[in-house]
Design a protein around this motif. Structure first.
Motif, PDB file in Angstrom:
ATOM      1  N   GLY A 187       0.820  -1.209   0.000  1.00 40.16           N
ATOM      2  CA  GLY A 187       0.000   0.000   0.000  1.00 40.16           C
ATOM      3  C   GLY A 187       0.853   1.258   0.000  1.00 40.16           C
ATOM      4  O   GLY A 187       2.022   1.250  -0.382  1.00 40.16           O
ATOM      5  N   SER A 188       0.261   2.349   0.436  1.00 42.57           N
ATOM      6  CA  SER A 188       0.974   3.621   0.587  1.00 42.57           C
ATOM      7  C   SER A 188       0.329   4.359   1.738  1.00 42.57           C
ATOM      8  O   SER A 188      -0.814   4.086   2.110  1.00 42.57           O
ATOM      9  CB  SER A 188       0.910   4.452  -0.700  1.00 42.57           C
ATOM     10  N   ALA A 189       1.055   5.314   2.306  1.00 40.51           N
ATOM     11  CA  ALA A 189       0.582   5.944   3.537  1.00 40.51           C
ATOM     12  C   ALA A 189      -0.620   6.860   3.282  1.00 40.51           C
ATOM     13  O   ALA A 189      -1.754   6.476   3.478  1.00 40.51           O
ATOM     14  CB  ALA A 189       1.719   6.687   4.218  1.00 40.51           C
ATOM     15  N   GLY A 190      -0.376   8.067   2.850  1.00 38.92           N
ATOM     16  CA  GLY A 190      -1.478   9.004   2.646  1.00 38.92           C
ATOM     17  C   GLY A 190      -1.940   9.663   3.931  1.00 38.92           C
ATOM     18  O   GLY A 190      -2.386  10.808   3.932  1.00 38.92           O
ATOM     19  N   ILE A 191      -1.862   8.924   5.043  1.00 38.44           N
ATOM     20  CA  ILE A 191      -2.177   9.455   6.371  1.00 38.44           C
ATOM     21  C   ILE A 191      -1.091   8.982   7.330  1.00 38.44           C
ATOM     22  O   ILE A 191      -0.381   8.017   7.061  1.00 38.44           O
ATOM     23  CB  ILE A 191      -3.556   8.989   6.879  1.00 38.44           C
ATOM     24  N   ALA A 192      -0.969   9.642   8.456  1.00 38.63           N
ATOM     25  CA  ALA A 192      -0.015   9.194   9.473  1.00 38.63           C
ATOM     26  C   ALA A 192      -0.494   7.876  10.066  1.00 38.63           C
ATOM     27  O   ALA A 192      -1.677   7.713  10.377  1.00 38.63           O
ATOM     28  CB  ALA A 192       0.125  10.250  10.563  1.00 38.63           C
ATOM     29  N   GLN A 193       0.401   6.927  10.211  1.00 38.50           N
ATOM     30  CA  GLN A 193       0.079   5.630  10.785  1.00 38.50           C
ATOM     31  C   GLN A 193       1.358   4.944  11.230  1.00 38.50           C
ATOM     32  O   GLN A 193       2.455   5.369  10.883  1.00 38.50           O
ATOM     33  CB  GLN A 193      -0.690   4.760   9.787  1.00 38.50           C
ATOM     34  N   ASN A 194       1.225   3.888  12.000  1.00 42.32           N
ATOM     35  CA  ASN A 194       2.369   3.162  12.517  1.00 42.32           C
ATOM     36  C   ASN A 194       2.420   1.749  11.945  1.00 42.32           C
ATOM     37  O   ASN A 194       1.379   1.099  11.805  1.00 42.32           O
ATOM     38  CB  ASN A 194       2.306   3.063  14.045  1.00 42.32           C
ATOM     39  N   ILE A 195       3.623   1.275  11.634  1.00 39.90           N
ATOM     40  CA  ILE A 195       3.824  -0.127  11.298  1.00 39.90           C
ATOM     41  C   ILE A 195       4.868  -0.683  12.261  1.00 39.90           C
ATOM     42  O   ILE A 195       5.769   0.048  12.685  1.00 39.90           O
ATOM     43  CB  ILE A 195       4.263  -0.343   9.830  1.00 39.90           C
ATOM     44  N   GLY A 196       4.721  -1.934  12.622  1.00 39.46           N
ATOM     45  CA  GLY A 196       5.647  -2.469  13.602  1.00 39.46           C
ATOM     46  C   GLY A 196       5.798  -3.963  13.514  1.00 39.46           C
ATOM     47  O   GLY A 196       5.031  -4.655  12.826  1.00 39.46           O
ATOM     48  N   ALA A 197       6.795  -4.470  14.229  1.00 36.25           N
ATOM     49  CA  ALA A 197       7.076  -5.900  14.252  1.00 36.25           C
ATOM     50  C   ALA A 197       7.638  -6.285  15.613  1.00 36.25           C
ATOM     51  O   ALA A 197       8.308  -5.486  16.278  1.00 36.25           O
ATOM     52  CB  ALA A 197       8.067  -6.263  13.152  1.00 36.25           C
ATOM     53  N   VAL A 198       7.331  -7.521  16.020  1.00 30.11           N
ATOM     54  CA  VAL A 198       7.921  -8.109  17.220  1.00 30.11           C
ATOM     55  C   VAL A 198       8.990  -9.087  16.745  1.00 30.11           C
ATOM     56  O   VAL A 198       8.685 -10.055  16.030  1.00 30.11           O
ATOM     57  CB  VAL A 198       6.869  -8.825  18.076  1.00 30.11           C
ATOM     58  N   ILE A 199      10.229  -8.827  17.118  1.00 30.74           N
ATOM     59  CA  ILE A 199      11.373  -9.651  16.714  1.00 30.74           C
ATOM     60  C   ILE A 199      12.028 -10.199  17.971  1.00 30.74           C
ATOM     61  O   ILE A 199      12.597  -9.439  18.763  1.00 30.74           O
ATOM     62  CB  ILE A 199      12.408  -8.838  15.898  1.00 30.74           C
ATOM     63  N   GLU A 200      11.914 -11.516  18.167  1.00 28.41           N
ATOM     64  CA  GLU A 200      12.514 -12.167  19.334  1.00 28.41           C
ATOM     65  C   GLU A 200      12.164 -11.433  20.632  1.00 28.41           C
ATOM     66  O   GLU A 200      13.026 -11.168  21.474  1.00 28.41           O
ATOM     67  CB  GLU A 200      14.036 -12.285  19.158  1.00 28.41           C
ATOM     68  N   GLY A 201      10.908 -11.084  20.765  1.00 30.89           N
ATOM     69  CA  GLY A 201      10.408 -10.442  21.980  1.00 30.89           C
ATOM     70  C   GLY A 201      10.561  -8.950  22.035  1.00 30.89           C
ATOM     71  O   GLY A 201       9.971  -8.299  22.906  1.00 30.89           O
ATOM     72  N   GLU A 202      11.344  -8.374  21.134  1.00 40.52           N
ATOM     73  CA  GLU A 202      11.507  -6.923  21.099  1.00 40.52           C
ATOM     74  C   GLU A 202      10.515  -6.324  20.096  1.00 40.52           C
ATOM     75  O   GLU A 202      10.259  -6.904  19.040  1.00 40.52           O
ATOM     76  CB  GLU A 202      12.932  -6.549  20.690  1.00 40.52           C
ATOM     77  N   ARG A 203       9.996  -5.166  20.403  1.00 40.32           N
ATOM     78  CA  ARG A 203       8.979  -4.541  19.552  1.00 40.32           C
ATOM     79  C   ARG A 203       9.537  -3.272  18.918  1.00 40.32           C
ATOM     80  O   ARG A 203      10.102  -2.436  19.609  1.00 40.32           O
ATOM     81  CB  ARG A 203       7.736  -4.257  20.381  1.00 40.32           C
ATOM     82  N   TYR A 204       9.336  -3.162  17.631  1.00 36.78           N
ATOM     83  CA  TYR A 204       9.874  -2.040  16.864  1.00 36.78           C
ATOM     84  C   TYR A 204       8.726  -1.394  16.087  1.00 36.78           C
ATOM     85  O   TYR A 204       7.952  -2.093  15.424  1.00 36.78           O
ATOM     86  CB  TYR A 204      10.957  -2.531  15.900  1.00 36.78           C
ATOM     87  N   VAL A 205       8.627  -0.083  16.187  1.00 34.41           N
ATOM     88  CA  VAL A 205       7.520   0.643  15.547  1.00 34.41           C
ATOM     89  C   VAL A 205       8.074   1.814  14.755  1.00 34.41           C
ATOM     90  O   VAL A 205       8.864   2.613  15.269  1.00 34.41           O
ATOM     91  CB  VAL A 205       6.510   1.159  16.602  1.00 34.41           C
ATOM     92  N   TYR A 206       7.652   1.906  13.510  1.00 33.51           N
ATOM     93  CA  TYR A 206       8.034   3.040  12.658  1.00 33.51           C
ATOM     94  C   TYR A 206       6.801   3.912  12.437  1.00 33.51           C
ATOM     95  O   TYR A 206       5.724   3.428  12.064  1.00 33.51           O
ATOM     96  CB  TYR A 206       8.564   2.551  11.306  1.00 33.51           C
ATOM     97  N   ALA A 207       6.955   5.210  12.668  1.00 35.91           N
ATOM     98  CA  ALA A 207       5.855   6.163  12.463  1.00 35.91           C
ATOM     99  C   ALA A 207       5.877   6.642  11.016  1.00 35.91           C
ATOM    100  O   ALA A 207       6.698   7.495  10.650  1.00 35.91           O
ATOM    101  CB  ALA A 207       5.992   7.336  13.421  1.00 35.91           C
ATOM    102  N   ALA A 208       5.001   6.096  10.206  1.00 33.90           N
ATOM    103  CA  ALA A 208       4.939   6.472   8.792  1.00 33.90           C
ATOM    104  C   ALA A 208       4.266   7.828   8.640  1.00 33.90           C
ATOM    105  O   ALA A 208       3.291   8.145   9.324  1.00 33.90           O
ATOM    106  CB  ALA A 208       4.174   5.415   7.999  1.00 33.90           C
TER     107      ALA A 208
END
Length: 228
Positions: free
Chosen positions: A64-85
């Motif tokens: 997809g594409s953003a168009g609006i502010a939103q967050n995408i994230g992933a849990v990697i080996e128990g750690e959580r990472y979030v990018y503010a698009a």
């Protein structure tokens, strides 16, 4: 029908032509603070994310594409990472932004490769509201008519209609309670033969603060890495 007190000359001309004025007037000095609820935030609205994120084995794919502010994230080996698009992000730039937060991750286009992927998510922002004060205000709904018969007919219809609306929907998404407080009829003709009836109500409503808030992506985390 209008808000506030009528202008005398305009009122007389309108009723002389057979019209009926209905003015809604807040009674001065008849308001009070009725605050009694704790401050809590409630969701009023939410947006639908326009980015997508999926995982397959050691890969994470952003679409997809953003168009609006939103967050995408992933849990990697128990750690959580979030990018503010941001609204200008594409799938590839959002993937690059998320990959930059994850140690050992590589990215090619919109695909991130990293071992230990457990969960991915995307979430947009919504509007939340909290009542910061509660008020009581008394108002008058005043019917000005050219004859007593017209006044009685109009006030009867209006009174019945308002009796069926105990809750008023307000522009900020909240509601107000409408309570009947009695009426006053003036059967003495006023200047220019104006006939009047006051329908008195009390309105209780909340004064609310609103703000943008991110929707939750994962359950509460012990360790979170993000760009904000």
């Amino acid at each position: 029908m209008y808000r506030g007190w009528p202008v005398s000359d305009a009122l007389e001309k309108f009723t002389a032509a057979g019209g009926v004025d209905i003015s809604v007037y807040s009674r001065p000095g008849m308001s009070k603070n009725t605050t009694r609820y704790p401050l809590t935030w409630q969701q009023l609205s939410s947006a639908t994310p326009t980015l997508t994120i999926t995982t397959d084995g050691n890969t994470i794919t952003v679409g997809g594409s953003a168009g609006i502010a939103q967050n995408i994230g992933a849990v990697i080996e128990g750690e959580r990472y979030v990018y503010a698009a941001t609204p200008t992000d594409t799938a590839a730039s959002a993937a690059a932004g998320l990959a930059a937060l994850i140690p050992g991750a590589s990215v090619a286009g919109a695909v991130i490769t990293v071992p230990g992927v457990q969960q991915v998510a995307v979430a947009a922002f919504g509007t939340v509201s909290s009542e910061v004060r509660r008020e009581w205000q008394e108002i008058q709904v005043i019917i000005w008519a050219p004859t007593p018969d017209v006044r009685d007919a109009v006030s009867g219809v209006l009174d019945l209609a308002l009796a069926q609306i105990p809750w008023l929907q307000l522009s900020d998404g909240t509601t107000a309670r409408l309570l009947y407080r009695g009426q006053r009829t003036d059967d003495l003709p006023q200047k220019a033969a104006l006939w009047r009836r006051d329908l008195n109500y009390g309105v209780e409503f909340g004064v609310s603060a609103q703000q943008k808030a991110a929707e939750m992506m994962f359950s509460p985390a012990v360790s979170v890495s993000s760009t904000f």
